[in-house]
Design a protein around this motif. Sequence first.
Motif, PDB file in Angstrom:
ATOM      1  N   PRO A   1      60.685  36.403  51.983  1.00  0.00           N
ATOM      2  CA  PRO A   1      61.228  37.618  51.364  1.00  0.00           C
ATOM      3  C   PRO A   1      60.184  38.335  50.532  1.00  0.00           C
ATOM      4  CG  PRO A   1      62.785  35.806  51.166  1.00  0.00           C
ATOM      5  CD  PRO A   1      61.514  35.211  51.714  1.00  0.00           C
ATOM      6  N   TYR A   2      60.144  39.650  50.663  1.00  0.00           N
ATOM      7  CA  TYR A   2      59.161  40.443  49.932  1.00  0.00           C
ATOM      8  C   TYR A   2      59.668  40.735  48.529  1.00  0.00           C
ATOM      9  CZ  TYR A   2      56.193  44.288  48.459  1.00  0.00           C
ATOM     10  OH  TYR A   2      55.344  45.076  47.746  1.00  0.00           O
ATOM     11  N   ILE A   3      58.818  40.495  47.545  1.00  0.00           N
ATOM     12  CA  ILE A   3      59.133  40.787  46.147  1.00  0.00           C
ATOM     13  C   ILE A   3      58.189  41.882  45.682  1.00  0.00           C
ATOM     14  CG2 ILE A   3      59.278  39.880  43.805  1.00  0.00           C
ATOM     15  CD1 ILE A   3      59.775  37.125  45.021  1.00  0.00           C
ATOM     16  N   ALA A   4      58.750  43.008  45.299  1.00  0.00           N
ATOM     17  CA  ALA A   4      57.939  44.160  44.929  1.00  0.00           C
ATOM     18  C   ALA A   4      57.297  43.980  43.565  1.00  0.00           C
ATOM     19  CB  ALA A   4      58.795  45.426  44.925  1.00  0.00           C
ATOM     20  N   ASP A   5      56.119  44.592  43.384  1.00  0.00           N
ATOM     21  CA  ASP A   5      55.499  44.645  42.066  1.00  0.00           C
ATOM     22  C   ASP A   5      56.350  45.524  41.149  1.00  0.00           C
ATOM     23  OD1 ASP A   5      53.317  43.081  42.839  1.00  0.00           O
ATOM     24  OD2 ASP A   5      52.305  44.831  43.677  1.00  0.00           O
ATOM     25  N   SER A   6      56.178  45.345  39.857  1.00  0.00           N
ATOM     26  CA  SER A   6      56.989  46.089  38.898  1.00  0.00           C
ATOM     27  C   SER A   6      56.536  47.542  38.743  1.00  0.00           C
ATOM     28  CB  SER A   6      56.956  45.408  37.524  1.00  0.00           C
ATOM     29  OG  SER A   6      55.622  45.287  37.065  1.00  0.00           O
TER      30      SER A   6
END
Length: 259
Positions: A3-8
Amino acid sequence: MTPYIADSAPIDAAAWQESWDRQQEAYLPDREHRLAAMLDAVAAVADTDRPRLLDLAGGTGTISLRALARFPHAEVTLVDQDPVLLAIASASLAGRAVLGTADLRTPDWQAGLPTGGFDAVLTATALHWLPADRLTTLYAEVRALLRPGGILVNADHMPDDGLPGLTKRLTAHADARRTARWAAGAALSWSDWWQRVTADPVLAAPAQRRREIYPDGHTDSAEFLPTAGWHLDALRTAGFTEVGTVWRGGPDAAVAGVR
């Protein structure tokens, strides 16, 4: 698929999508036509207003965005390996699709994908980075992800087997036209676009991760660009019951395989 976790850090998704589209259109003037033909194929096989779609090597979400515009209730999954393109896709899709990181060079890329069978797997100008043996195997892996009657569509540079000489002339004509557009400042080249990415502080983190994944960058010498006939034979070998060309524009084509 992980799963891709986006940068803030917030990304100007609209600006980067526009920039990407214009850069790509310098290489593919009929880009929207091929994408529309791919979605026509989805409409032909889907028996629901919620088709389950896999955007394979989906980059910035070009196909996913157009699929959701045409099928607002579609269940879309996008996989790619490029951290920069995934960051732009994540910002653009804003939760309307499942995003994952996957290396299509390895057989475990499909681990973690939603189960139940996709109605369609779509990919465009992406799989030419894979060598022949891996691409043939990938076609079989994709077939296994489709429901019976589901479809794979791959659009890329796929010359017509019967027109080798004309293909060379068409390609040379397109190269000259693109060079003129670059000289006039009407579009960014591939390298110029990536230089802008590198200079953007918001994309600094994913750009650094990209350099770690592709230390030498993508080069033309790594491309595998066989004829449409080669792709059709590979789809048959992979076990698709129907194979054929659903779109052609000059030296480019979109081939399809129905499970």
